[in-house]
Scaffold this motif. Structure first.
Motif, PDB file in Angstrom:
ATOM      1  N   ASN A 166       0.666  -1.223   0.045  1.00 58.20           N
ATOM      2  CA  ASN A 166       0.165  -0.128   0.119  1.00 58.20           C
ATOM      3  C   ASN A 166       0.952   1.278  -0.057  1.00 58.20           C
ATOM      4  OD1 ASN A 166      -2.118   2.238   1.864  1.00 58.20           O
ATOM      5  ND2 ASN A 166      -3.052   0.992   0.536  1.00 58.20           N
ATOM      6  N   GLY A 167       2.357   1.148   0.060  1.00 57.52           N
ATOM      7  CA  GLY A 167       2.936   2.324   0.179  1.00 57.52           C
ATOM      8  C   GLY A 167       4.193   1.966   0.872  1.00 57.52           C
TER       9      GLY A 167
ATOM     10  N   GLN B  77       3.685   9.925   1.533  1.00 55.91           N
ATOM     11  CA  GLN B  77       3.056   8.734   1.199  1.00 55.91           C
ATOM     12  C   GLN B  77       1.926   9.106   0.032  1.00 55.91           C
ATOM     13  OE1 GLN B  77       2.445   5.587   4.451  1.00 55.91           O
ATOM     14  NE2 GLN B  77       2.635   8.043   5.199  1.00 55.91           N
ATOM     15  N   ARG B  78       1.198  10.163   0.005  1.00 56.60           N
ATOM     16  CA  ARG B  78       0.220  10.444  -1.005  1.00 56.60           C
ATOM     17  C   ARG B  78       1.001  10.769  -2.224  1.00 56.60           C
ATOM     18  NH1 ARG B  78      -1.494  14.534  -3.977  1.00 56.60           N
ATOM     19  NH2 ARG B  78      -0.137  15.899  -2.873  1.00 56.60           N
TER      20      ARG B  78
ATOM     21  N   GLN C  63      -3.265   4.327   1.282  1.00 52.83           N
ATOM     22  CA  GLN C  63      -3.428   4.885  -0.085  1.00 52.83           C
ATOM     23  C   GLN C  63      -4.507   4.231  -0.976  1.00 52.83           C
ATOM     24  OE1 GLN C  63      -1.829   7.985  -0.354  1.00 52.83           O
ATOM     25  NE2 GLN C  63      -1.423   7.708   1.602  1.00 52.83           N
ATOM     26  N   GLU C  64      -4.944   4.725  -1.930  1.00 50.13           N
ATOM     27  CA  GLU C  64      -5.959   4.050  -2.626  1.00 50.13           C
ATOM     28  C   GLU C  64      -5.350   3.386  -4.033  1.00 50.13           C
ATOM     29  OE1 GLU C  64      -9.692   5.931  -3.692  1.00 50.13           O
ATOM     30  OE2 GLU C  64      -9.830   7.114  -1.742  1.00 50.13           O
ATOM     31  N   TYR C  65      -4.642   2.407  -3.562  1.00 55.38           N
ATOM     32  CA  TYR C  65      -4.190   1.518  -4.645  1.00 55.38           C
ATOM     33  C   TYR C  65      -5.160   0.586  -5.350  1.00 55.38           C
ATOM     34  CZ  TYR C  65       0.699   3.043  -3.730  1.00 55.38           C
ATOM     35  OH  TYR C  65       1.815   3.874  -3.414  1.00 55.38           O
TER      36      TYR C  65
ATOM     37  N   TYR D 166       1.898   5.559   9.116  1.00 47.41           N
ATOM     38  CA  TYR D 166       1.468   4.821   8.062  1.00 47.41           C
ATOM     39  C   TYR D 166       0.081   5.549   7.842  1.00 47.41           C
ATOM     40  CZ  TYR D 166      -1.315   1.337   5.312  1.00 47.41           C
ATOM     41  OH  TYR D 166      -1.844   0.691   4.537  1.00 47.41           O
ATOM     42  N   GLN D 167      -0.110   5.688   6.384  1.00 42.81           N
ATOM     43  CA  GLN D 167      -1.307   6.352   5.903  1.00 42.81           C
ATOM     44  C   GLN D 167      -1.941   5.546   4.606  1.00 42.81           C
ATOM     45  OE1 GLN D 167      -3.522   8.758   7.190  1.00 42.81           O
ATOM     46  NE2 GLN D 167      -5.096   8.124   5.545  1.00 42.81           N
TER      47      GLN D 167
ATOM     48  N   GLU E 157       1.758  12.996   3.645  1.00 38.64           N
ATOM     49  CA  GLU E 157       1.922  13.844   2.203  1.00 38.64           C
ATOM     50  C   GLU E 157       2.975  13.117   1.558  1.00 38.64           C
ATOM     51  OE1 GLU E 157       1.178  16.585  -0.788  1.00 38.64           O
ATOM     52  OE2 GLU E 157       0.097  15.840   1.178  1.00 38.64           O
TER      53      GLU E 157
ATOM     54  N   ALA F 275       2.473   7.736  -4.071  1.00 38.06           N
ATOM     55  CA  ALA F 275       1.187   7.025  -4.624  1.00 38.06           C
ATOM     56  C   ALA F 275       1.112   7.507  -6.177  1.00 38.06           C
ATOM     57  CB  ALA F 275      -0.245   6.883  -3.932  1.00 38.06           C
ATOM     58  N   GLU F 276       1.375   8.905  -5.984  1.00 40.46           N
ATOM     59  CA  GLU F 276       1.150   9.815  -7.304  1.00 40.46           C
ATOM     60  C   GLU F 276       2.204   9.436  -8.438  1.00 40.46           C
ATOM     61  OE1 GLU F 276       0.774  14.343  -8.858  1.00 40.46           O
ATOM     62  OE2 GLU F 276      -0.122  13.834  -6.843  1.00 40.46           O
TER      63      GLU F 276
END
Length: 572
Positions: A361-362, A521-522, A374-376, A371-372, A519, A525-526
């Motif tokens: 997930n990251g 991690q966001r 993410q929308e994988y 940990y946060q 931020e 993911a991008e």
């Protein structure tokens, strides 16, 4: 308490260089642990077994009544590996580290979320500028011979590491040579850093050695000292006998230890060359537990026996598909995003890993305080759409995408000595074939893979990373300053992420640090510099006659033994 603000780019890079040099060199340790050690921790392929893994979030069914405990007794664990040293500063293997956990303590220990907890130190403070840490020792802390643990023991231990003749872990020694240590009084010791570094308290899990036992020992003679066979620690158990011929170390309860008082009176650690030997002893009832149970064994009741419980705590690490951003295929972020969409991590975990892992997930493991999620998502149609936007289509009808005369084919490296990781790489190749990308899996020797990764002589690779301390600091792996020769082996660069990582390792407030890592991690993911495939679990098996065991997340495999003082034998 003050917060350190940002500096100019040049100043900031100069100020972090000493940490960068140490951590960049530690990549060798990280990669070796990921390639040579984590392969042993990964879990088995799907089998016909009806066993259900015990997850860290759901350990065991609660019994209807508290089981009756047998007072005292002996706990016997089988460990795969060999003991070369009992000095925890010189320990290199998981087997040696397992002994250290029971016999020695640091000023702190680090829980599965990466937060340092009191051990020999009952508390600590930090100066407003983040440069000084003062640790206050427990007044009741004692060595196994009854002598008090003092601040001079801490100073003595650090000076051993700082000595140029220290014989083993050069990266650890280099780290401590940058730190100034001062005894304040018998029960307090102060550390001064050259710059603020928020993860520093996690490094104080370093085992402390007794000055009164080792005083006068030349550093280069540590491996030949009496301490090697008769170590004195301050942990919950003391060494009674070392039988190297039989591969057994006998430990007895340290009667002055109260954090908590160990329930088992004695512990026997039995060391085996192979898992087959250890599991045979477990089935005979000669052992109560076996650690590092590897590929294939967990799914076979004949190997495990009938009175077994399997524990599978999460480890602070991950296995990922790393993409070399200098390769022409992966320079376009849309391509990296497409690959992320095309890989079904849930299927990988279910079909290849038999659900003995968690879908990726990251870059920060899920047990971490930073940990946060993410929308994988898995979406082949969206992946194909992004690839078309990037100019990749199957123009000649051969089933493989092409662009401007270039066919989307590449070699995927992984380490040959890990059958599980090879299977994961092959599954990734099959999934990418569904969107027209041709991947050839090439398993290579671990040393070869390490060299190719560090030299950036690869296109893509599946390998693992495991945290050294549990702290979420990711500077060395994703900061632009490390892209040429450091640990950022993908060559990924982002000034925005650089600033986040710089600030996150300097500010002391955990909430502020977490917001910076959220931020990060966001954006990870991008931008997709790598695709985190799964988070590994460490498996150990235990007799169903042992109670008090749980499967809380771990930083390192040997950390499961930190809970041994709470274990007990069930009566009946």
């Amino acid at each position: 308490m003050t917060t350190v603000r940002g500096r100019t780019s040049l100043q900031r890079f100069r100020r972090v260089r000493w940490w960068a040099l140490w951590l960049a060199s530690s990549l060798l340790v990280v990669l070796v642990s990921g390639i040579l050690v984590l392969w042993r921790l990964h879990l088995p392929p799907r089998s016909a077994s009806s066993m259900t893994p015990i997850r860290s979030e759901s350990v065991l069914p609660s019994p209807s009544a508290e089981p009756a405990q047998i007072e005292g007794g002996t706990f016997r664990e089988g460990i795969i590996g060999r003991i070369e040293t009992l000095n925890p500063l010189l320990a290199e293997s998981t087997a040696e580290a397992a002994v250290s956990v029971l016999v020695f303590e640091g000023l702190v220990w680090v829980d599965g979320s990466g937060v340092p907890q009191p051990a020999l130190a009952e508390r600590w403070t930090m100066s407003d500028d983040g440069l000084e840490y003062t640790f206050f020792l427990r007044p009741d802390a004692q060595w196994h011979d009854g002598e008090p643990v003092t601040a001079r023991d801490v100073l003595f231990t650090i000076r051993l590491l700082q000595d140029p003749r220290f014989p083993r872990n050069e990266t650890m020694a280099n780290f401590w040579r940058t730190v100034t240590v001062e005894v304040v009084d018998a029960e307090s010791v102060r550390f001064r850093l050259p710059e603020p570094y928020a993860p520093f308290p996690t490094y104080l899990s370093l085992p402390i050695l007794p000055e009164h036992v080792l005083a006068g020992t030349v550093v280069s003679d540590l491996l030949r000292s009496r301490f090697e066979s008769q170590p004195i620690g301050s942990g919950p158990y003391r060494v009674v006998r070392v039988d190297r011929d039989r591969g057994v170390i006998e430990l007895a309860r340290h009667e002055s230890y109260r954090r908590p008082t160990p329930l088992f009176e004695r512990v026997e650690l039995h060391f085996f060359e192979s898992v087959d030997e250890a599991l045979a002893a477990f089935r005979r009832g000669d052992l109560d537990a076996v650690d590092l149970v590897p590929w294939g064994a967990l799914g076979d009741p004949k190997l495990m026996g009938s009175r077994v419980r399997i524990y599978a705590p999460l480890l602070a690490g991950y296995t990922a598909l790393f993409l070399n951003s200098q390769a022409q295929f992966f320079a376009d972020v849309r391509v990296r995003q497409a690959l992320s969409l095309a890989i079904d991590r849930v299927q990988l975990v279910r079909d290849v890993l038999n659900n003995w892992a968690e879908p990726g997930n990251g870059p920060i493991p899920p047990a971490s305080w930073a940990y946060q999620a993410q929308e994988y998502r898995f979406d082949r149609a969206a992946a194909l759409s992004l690839l078309r936007e990037a100019g990749w289509e199957d123009r000649n009808g051969d089933g493989v995408l092409d662009k401007e005369g270039l066919t989307f084919r590449f070699t995927l490296l992984t380490n040959v000595d890990d059958p599980q990781r090879v299977a994961v790489a092959q599954a990734v190749a099959q999934q990418l074939a569904e969107i027209g990308i041709s991947v050839t899996v090439q398993p290579v020797a671990s040393a070869t893979l390490q060299r190719q990764l560090l030299n950036r002589e690869y296109t893509a690779a599946v390998f693992g990373w495991m945290s050294l301390t549990g702290d979420p600091d990711m500077f060395e792996f994703w900061h632009s300053s490390q892209a040429e020769e450091g640990a950022n082996i993908t060559g990924f660069r982002s000034r925005t992420i650089d600033v986040l990582l710089e600030k996150a390792r300097q500010v002391s407030d955990q909430d502020e640090r977490r917001s910076l890592y959220v931020e990060f991690q966001r954006l990870f993911a991008e931008y997709v510099p790598a695709i985190v495939l799964y988070y590994p679990r460490y498996c150990f098996v235990m007799s169903d006659r042992i109670g008090g065991v749980d499967a809380a997340p771990l930083i390192r495999p040997e950390d499961h033994l930190r809970q041994l003082p709470r274990w007990y034998r069930i009566a009946g």
